[in-house]
Design an enzyme around this catalytic site. Structure first.
Site, PDB file in Angstrom:
ATOM      1  CE  LYS A 176      83.613  10.539  36.907  1.00  0.00           C
ATOM      2  NZ  LYS A 176      83.223  10.640  38.320  1.00  0.00           N
ATOM      3  CG  ASP A 209      80.325  11.953  37.952  1.00  0.00           C
ATOM      4  OD1 ASP A 209      80.183  11.928  39.194  1.00  0.00           O
ATOM      5  OD2 ASP A 209      80.668  10.953  37.294  1.00  0.00           O
ATOM      6  N   GLY A 210      81.233  14.228  39.909  1.00  0.00           N
ATOM      7  CA  GLY A 210      82.408  14.576  40.702  1.00  0.00           C
ATOM      8  C   GLY A 210      83.660  13.944  40.122  1.00  0.00           C
ATOM      9  CB  ALA A 211      86.760  14.302  39.494  1.00  0.00           C
ATOM     10  CB  THR A 237      78.282   7.802  41.291  1.00  0.00           C
ATOM     11  OG1 THR A 237      77.324   7.254  40.385  1.00  0.00           O
ATOM     12  CG2 THR A 237      78.302   6.943  42.565  1.00  0.00           C
ATOM     13  CD  GLU A 269      81.243   7.842  37.984  1.00  0.00           C
ATOM     14  OE1 GLU A 269      80.741   8.163  39.075  1.00  0.00           O
ATOM     15  OE2 GLU A 269      82.472   7.674  37.837  1.00  0.00           O
TER      16      GLU A 269
HETATM   17  C1  5RP Z   1      82.561   7.553  41.550  1.00  0.00           C
HETATM   18  C2  5RP Z   1      83.351   8.762  41.212  1.00  0.00           C
HETATM   19  C3  5RP Z   1      83.156   9.958  42.066  1.00  0.00           C
HETATM   20  O1  5RP Z   1      82.825  11.028  41.254  1.00  0.00           O
HETATM   21  C4  5RP Z   1      84.444  10.252  42.779  1.00  0.00           C
HETATM   22  O2  5RP Z   1      84.848   9.112  43.488  1.00  0.00           O
HETATM   23  C5  5RP Z   1      84.308  11.442  43.723  1.00  0.00           C
HETATM   24  O3  5RP Z   1      83.481  11.081  44.800  1.00  0.00           O
HETATM   25  P1  5RP Z   1      83.150  12.079  45.978  1.00  0.00           P
HETATM   26  O4  5RP Z   1      82.312  13.169  45.397  1.00  0.00           O
HETATM   27  O5  5RP Z   1      82.398  11.228  46.973  1.00  0.00           O
HETATM   28  O6  5RP Z   1      84.444  12.589  46.554  1.00  0.00           O
HETATM   29  O7  5RP Z   1      84.105   8.792  40.282  1.00  0.00           O
HETATM   30  O8  5RP Z   1      82.899   6.476  40.714  1.00  0.00           O
END
Ligand code: 5RP
Length: 214
Positions: free
Chosen positions: A92, A79-81, A26, A101
């Site tokens: 996260k 996924d991102g972080a 997300t 996640e």
């Molecule tokens: C969501 C997360 C996202 O991976 C994290 O917040 C990074 O978001 P973005 O890619 O918008 O910077 O953990 O729960």
């Protein structure tokens, strides 16, 4: 920053193999991954999604979204972080999707984390650590987090996809991510702490040109 997110998100498609069911995280970096995944959607069997937000984006591209209970283990999670240290430990949950996640990360053989360079930090903790809690336990968990040296702040006007509040914990210097994750997991009423250290990333793609993979 968004160029870094795009570079990382698009590179992650290299890890997608024919016939896979892909775990999808997300956030705004993952949004670039979803765009790129849409271009190869005929090669995959579908996805498992970590949030209502990602589910909507995937379905808008005509990509099938399965329930994790129907798929069994996954080969790949992307996924991102919010922060990533040199040991691939993560904070996260900035977007609030940390519980789903963490479930998908645990169910996946390979976790590819996509970050822009601003997320690469020497020590986790400048970004407030998200902790999802059962509502009646909020004040109890706040007291325990203060005892651990943090300053928990209720995320205003926000509930997770699971209907719970989030405490964002400021002021931590996380030098022992696995230990702190285990300690916070032990507090009754904690649903999920946004420290991903027990099950950290396997591969990090940092969005520089060309992408740095470590
Ligand atoms: C969501 C997360 C996202 O991976 C994290 O917040 C990074 O978001 P973005 O890619 O918008 O910077 O953990 O729960």
């Amino acid at each position: 920053m968004s160029e870094g997110k795009r570079l990382a998100g698009e590179k992650a498609v290299d890890y997608v193999e024919d016939g896979m069911i892909v775990g999808v995280g997300t956030g705004s970096t993952v949004a670039f991954f979803i765009e790129a995944l849409a271009r190869v959607k005929d090669r995959i069997a579908g996805t498992v999604s970590s949030s209502e937000q990602s589910t909507a984006a995937l379905r808008a591209h005509g990509i099938e979204v399965f329930d994790l209970n129907s798929t069994g283990a996954l080969s790949l999670y992307v996924d991102g972080a919010d922060e990533c240290d040199g040991g691939k430990n993560l904070i996260k949950g900035g977007g609030g999707a940390l519980t789903r996640e963490k479930i998908i990360a645990e169910a996946s053989a390979k976790f590819v984390c996509i970050i822009d360079p601003s997320k690469n930090v020497p020590v986790l903790g400048k970004f407030p650590l998200p902790v999802e809690v059962i509502p009646m336990a909020q004040s109890l968990v706040e007291r325990r987090l203060i005892e651990l040296g943090g300053k928990p702040v209720l995320r205003a006007g926000f509930t997770t996809d699971n209907g719970n509040p989030i405490l964002d914990v400021h002021g931590l210097q996380i030098t022992d991510p696995v230990g702190l994750e285990e300690t916070i997991n032990q507090i009754p009423g904690v649903v999920t702490v946004g420290l991903f250290a027990r099950r950290r990333a396997d591969i990090v793609i940092e969005g520089v040109d060309p992408p740095r993979i470590w």
